[in-house]
Design a protein around this motif. Structure first.
Motif, PDB file in Angstrom:
ATOM      1  N   HIS A  30       0.842  -1.192   0.000  1.00 21.26           N
ATOM      2  CA  HIS A  30       0.000   0.000   0.000  1.00 21.26           C
ATOM      3  C   HIS A  30       0.877   1.241   0.000  1.00 21.26           C
ATOM      4  CE1 HIS A  30      -3.150   2.705   0.882  1.00 21.26           C
ATOM      5  NE2 HIS A  30      -4.019   1.761   1.185  1.00 21.26           N
ATOM      6  N   ASP A  31       0.902   1.985  -1.092  1.00 22.85           N
ATOM      7  CA  ASP A  31       1.750   3.168  -1.122  1.00 22.85           C
ATOM      8  C   ASP A  31       0.932   4.448  -1.207  1.00 22.85           C
ATOM      9  OD1 ASP A  31       0.824   3.012  -3.664  1.00 22.85           O
ATOM     10  OD2 ASP A  31       2.776   3.219  -4.640  1.00 22.85           O
ATOM     11  N   SER A  32      -0.318   4.417  -0.731  1.00 24.61           N
ATOM     12  CA  SER A  32      -1.118   5.636  -0.690  1.00 24.61           C
ATOM     13  C   SER A  32      -0.452   6.624   0.246  1.00 24.61           C
ATOM     14  CB  SER A  32      -2.523   5.334  -0.180  1.00 24.61           C
ATOM     15  OG  SER A  32      -3.215   4.555  -1.100  1.00 24.61           O
ATOM     16  N   PRO A  33      -0.499   7.901  -0.101  1.00 24.57           N
ATOM     17  CA  PRO A  33       0.061   8.886   0.805  1.00 24.57           C
ATOM     18  C   PRO A  33      -0.566   8.768   2.188  1.00 24.57           C
ATOM     19  CG  PRO A  33      -0.457   9.882  -1.306  1.00 24.57           C
ATOM     20  CD  PRO A  33      -1.020   8.494  -1.328  1.00 24.57           C
ATOM     21  N   ALA A  34       0.250   9.027   3.203  1.00 24.55           N
ATOM     22  CA  ALA A  34      -0.210   8.830   4.580  1.00 24.55           C
ATOM     23  C   ALA A  34      -1.392   9.713   4.927  1.00 24.55           C
ATOM     24  CB  ALA A  34       0.945   9.102   5.539  1.00 24.55           C
ATOM     25  N   HIS A  35      -1.514  10.871   4.261  1.00 23.61           N
ATOM     26  CA  HIS A  35      -2.584  11.784   4.653  1.00 23.61           C
ATOM     27  C   HIS A  35      -3.962  11.250   4.305  1.00 23.61           C
ATOM     28  CE1 HIS A  35      -2.481  12.878   0.373  1.00 23.61           C
ATOM     29  NE2 HIS A  35      -3.679  13.362   0.554  1.00 23.61           N
ATOM     30  N   GLU A  36      -4.023  10.244   3.453  1.00 21.99           N
ATOM     31  CA  GLU A  36      -5.324   9.684   3.093  1.00 21.99           C
ATOM     32  C   GLU A  36      -5.845   8.709   4.140  1.00 21.99           C
ATOM     33  OE1 GLU A  36      -4.823   7.956  -0.741  1.00 21.99           O
ATOM     34  OE2 GLU A  36      -4.689   9.880  -1.764  1.00 21.99           O
ATOM     35  N   PRO A  38      -6.476   8.697   7.472  1.00 21.95           N
ATOM     36  CA  PRO A  38      -7.576   8.984   8.401  1.00 21.95           C
ATOM     37  C   PRO A  38      -8.946   9.010   7.729  1.00 21.95           C
ATOM     38  CG  PRO A  38      -5.778  10.567   8.670  1.00 21.95           C
ATOM     39  CD  PRO A  38      -5.481   9.783   7.442  1.00 21.95           C
ATOM     40  N   TRP A  39      -8.975   9.322   6.446  1.00 22.56           N
ATOM     41  CA  TRP A  39     -10.237   9.310   5.709  1.00 22.56           C
ATOM     42  C   TRP A  39     -10.545   7.894   5.217  1.00 22.56           C
ATOM     43  CZ3 TRP A  39     -12.804  13.822   6.002  1.00 22.56           C
ATOM     44  CH2 TRP A  39     -12.073  14.988   6.222  1.00 22.56           C
ATOM     45  N   ALA A  40      -9.519   7.236   4.707  1.00 21.73           N
ATOM     46  CA  ALA A  40      -9.718   5.927   4.090  1.00 21.73           C
ATOM     47  C   ALA A  40     -10.237   4.894   5.097  1.00 21.73           C
ATOM     48  CB  ALA A  40      -8.417   5.444   3.454  1.00 21.73           C
ATOM     49  N   TYR A  53      -5.332   4.027  12.388  1.00 21.92           N
ATOM     50  CA  TYR A  53      -4.449   4.102  11.227  1.00 21.92           C
ATOM     51  C   TYR A  53      -3.039   4.408  11.702  1.00 21.92           C
ATOM     52  CZ  TYR A  53      -4.933   9.176  11.780  1.00 21.92           C
ATOM     53  OH  TYR A  53      -4.932  10.458  12.287  1.00 21.92           O
ATOM     54  N   ASN A  55       0.698   6.343  10.601  1.00 25.13           N
ATOM     55  CA  ASN A  55       1.243   7.344   9.681  1.00 25.13           C
ATOM     56  C   ASN A  55       2.622   6.934   9.181  1.00 25.13           C
ATOM     57  OD1 ASN A  55       3.020   7.922  11.707  1.00 25.13           O
ATOM     58  ND2 ASN A  55       2.313   9.998  12.083  1.00 25.13           N
ATOM     59  N   GLY A  56       3.276   7.864   8.458  1.00 26.81           N
ATOM     60  CA  GLY A  56       4.542   7.541   7.804  1.00 26.81           C
ATOM     61  C   GLY A  56       5.704   7.335   8.747  1.00 26.81           C
ATOM     62  N   ILE A  57       5.540   7.692   9.999  1.00 27.00           N
ATOM     63  CA  ILE A  57       6.619   7.437  10.955  1.00 27.00           C
ATOM     64  C   ILE A  57       6.161   6.416  12.000  1.00 27.00           C
ATOM     65  CG2 ILE A  57       7.887   9.575  10.612  1.00 27.00           C
ATOM     66  CD1 ILE A  57       6.422  10.808  12.962  1.00 27.00           C
ATOM     67  N   GLU A  59       3.486   5.858  13.722  1.00 29.64           N
ATOM     68  CA  GLU A  59       2.717   6.178  14.918  1.00 29.64           C
ATOM     69  C   GLU A  59       1.294   5.676  14.693  1.00 29.64           C
ATOM     70  OE1 GLU A  59       4.771  10.351  16.333  1.00 29.64           O
ATOM     71  OE2 GLU A  59       3.307  10.397  14.719  1.00 29.64           O
TER      72      GLU A  59
END
Lengths: 111, 360
Positions: A30-36, A38-40, A53, A55-57, A59
């Motif tokens: 899954h390489d969707s940007p991390a900002h998606e 919380p919505w996804a 969810y 994030n990129g680090i 957490e």
């Protein structure tokens, strides 16, 4: 020889399928940007459902799907769980407890 | 991408099947298809667009959550006008009759803010060049929980951060960052569906374009009233800070990123747009003006329902673990109150527990 050939084919075949399954697993292929995220994670959920969810680090955010305008967003209400593993993007991302006062550029409070 | 991957996977597996026949083939076919089918199921399960384009109905709160979240209760604390910085206000705070969102008729505080922070300078926002240090720019957060410093390195790393090689927010010949440095560009850059010539800009606006701060009037209930169900966050402000700035709902990050733009925040988590003036999208520490004596997180403002909004962390560096779905809880000293989310989450609170006043 026949058995060996069959075994070799099975092994290759299973490896291929295992690889495909790995690609399909969230968080690996899954390489969707991390900002998606919380919505996804709430896209298929109902208002008030539990959600989480990462994030990129690495957490972990845990909370509840809440309505923001016309969409559902995972609103965290539990403390962030920080991974002990090395961060994925340490170069630019900062901690979420970012405090601009640390930069020394915030004006002091008015008296 | 995922559907392409699935198709590729399918072709690969079919190719392997064509090499063999008989019982061995059937056995392996069954196993392979089972794994492939599982893969496709997982793939379709993570197909959220990230633009929040789901079909969930959110017009009314039909929350049936029966989890372990603490149910909000009526608080004992209420808005204290003396906590607002005098320089944040256009006129002194007054009282007037009001009707809350749930129909309750009560008394509200009328709080007219100047629309620019009383205790901080605004900006900087965009880094001027790809060699700029973090001190020359503000910050960016996209809701993922991370806060990025707006340095030249960030500008260069955008294609990696968002996985899209179309990002190029700078002039390759000079290294200058494309910044909306006129009122026309600022106003154009704040619109959705940007034409190509307006894409790949770092968007920033000056309050000078609009004659200074945008004054706004908040009516907050003098005594908060718990609503029958939590109120959803819309497009209006969720509250006001003690230094006179509107706390806005999450910035529309998907829309911003879709146009290959960064709507830069200053280090205080605020930015300017033509409609709302200067406003915050996250709490970064600039607004925490009322310390608490018991180690509790400081008060930074009030939500539209009149309950206080405090910083995320108590002075021991810990966040409460009993927050409800709105990010509120109750204690004996403050009654019901909220704790702001981290700035990286691009929000303050998740919903509003009380009946709401209004903002104009």
């Amino acid at each position: 020889m026949m058995l060996s050939s069959t075994f070799s084919f099975k092994l290759r075949h299973l490896c291929l399928c295992f690889l495909l399954a790995l690609i399909a697993m969230p968080g690996l292929g899954h390489d969707s940007p991390a900002h998606e995220a919380p919505w996804a994670v709430c896209a298929e959920q109902k208002l008030g459902d539990y959600c989480e969810y990462e994030n990129g680090i690495r957490e972990l955010f845990r909370g509840t799907c809440r309505a923001i305008d016309t969409h559902l967003l995972c609103v965290r209400n539990k403390p962030i769980i920080k991974s002990e593993q090395a961060p994925l993007k340490p170069a630019i991302a900062t901690e979420t407890s970012f405090n601009p006062a640390d930069l020394g550029r915030v004006e002091p409070l008015a008296p | 991408m995922y559907s392409a991957l699935s198709k590729t996977s399918l072709v690969l597996v079919q190719g392997v099947f064509r090499q063999r026949s008989g019982v061995q083939k059937n056995y392996l076919q069954a196993l392979s298809w089972a794994i492939l089918f599982s893969s496709v199921l997982v793939l379709s399960g993570c197909g959220g667009s990230g633009d929040g384009s789901n079909n969930s109905s959110t017009d009314t709160d039909t929350d049936t959550d029966t989890g372990t979240d603490t149910d909000p209760v009526a608080g004992i604390a209420s808005v204290d006008p003396s906590f607002f910085l005098a320089d944040a206000l256009v006129t002194p705070i007054t009282e007037e009759s009001c009707t809350l969102s749930g129909g309750t008729q009560t008394t509200c505080y009328r709080i007219e803010i100047k629309g620019e922070p009383a205790n901080q300078d605004i900006g900087p926002f965009c880094p001027p060049t790809i060699n700029a240090t973090a001190e020359e720019g503000g910050i960016w957060f996209d809701g993922s929980g991370m806060v990025y410093e707006l340095s030249g390195d960030f500008i260069l790393d955008l294609p990696n951060i968002y996985g899209d090689s179309n990002w190029q927010l700078y002039d390759a010949a000079t290294g200058a960052v494309n910044i909306t440095n006129t009122q026309a560009l600022c106003e154009a850059g704040a619109q959705p569906d940007l034409p190509e010539e307006l894409q790949n800009f770092c968007v920033e606006c000056s309050l000078d374009y609009f004659g200074g701060g945008t004054t706004r009037v908040f009516l907050l209930p003098k005594n908060p009233v718990t609503a029958s169900s939590a109120g959803n966050i819309g497009r209006d402000s969720v509250g006001v800070t003690l230094n006179g700035v509107s706390m806005d709902p999450p910035a529309p990050v998907d829309q911003i990123l879709a146009g290959y733009t960064i709507a830069a925040f200053d280090d205080c988590g605020g930015h300017v747009n033509p409609n709302a003036g200067y406003h915050y999208h996250g709490a970064t520490g600039c607004t925490e003006t009322i310390d608490q004596t018991d180690g509790h997180a400081s008060l930074l403002g009030y939500a539209l329902d009149g309950y206080g909004i405090h910083a995320m962390l108590n002075t021991d560096g810990l966040e409460p673990s009993d927050l409800d779905q709105c990010r509120g809880h109750e204690d004996d000293t403050r009654g019901y109150h909220y704790h702001a989310a981290s700035a990286g989450e691009n929000m303050f609170v998740g919903c509003l527990t009380g009946e709401q006043g209004s903002v104009q």
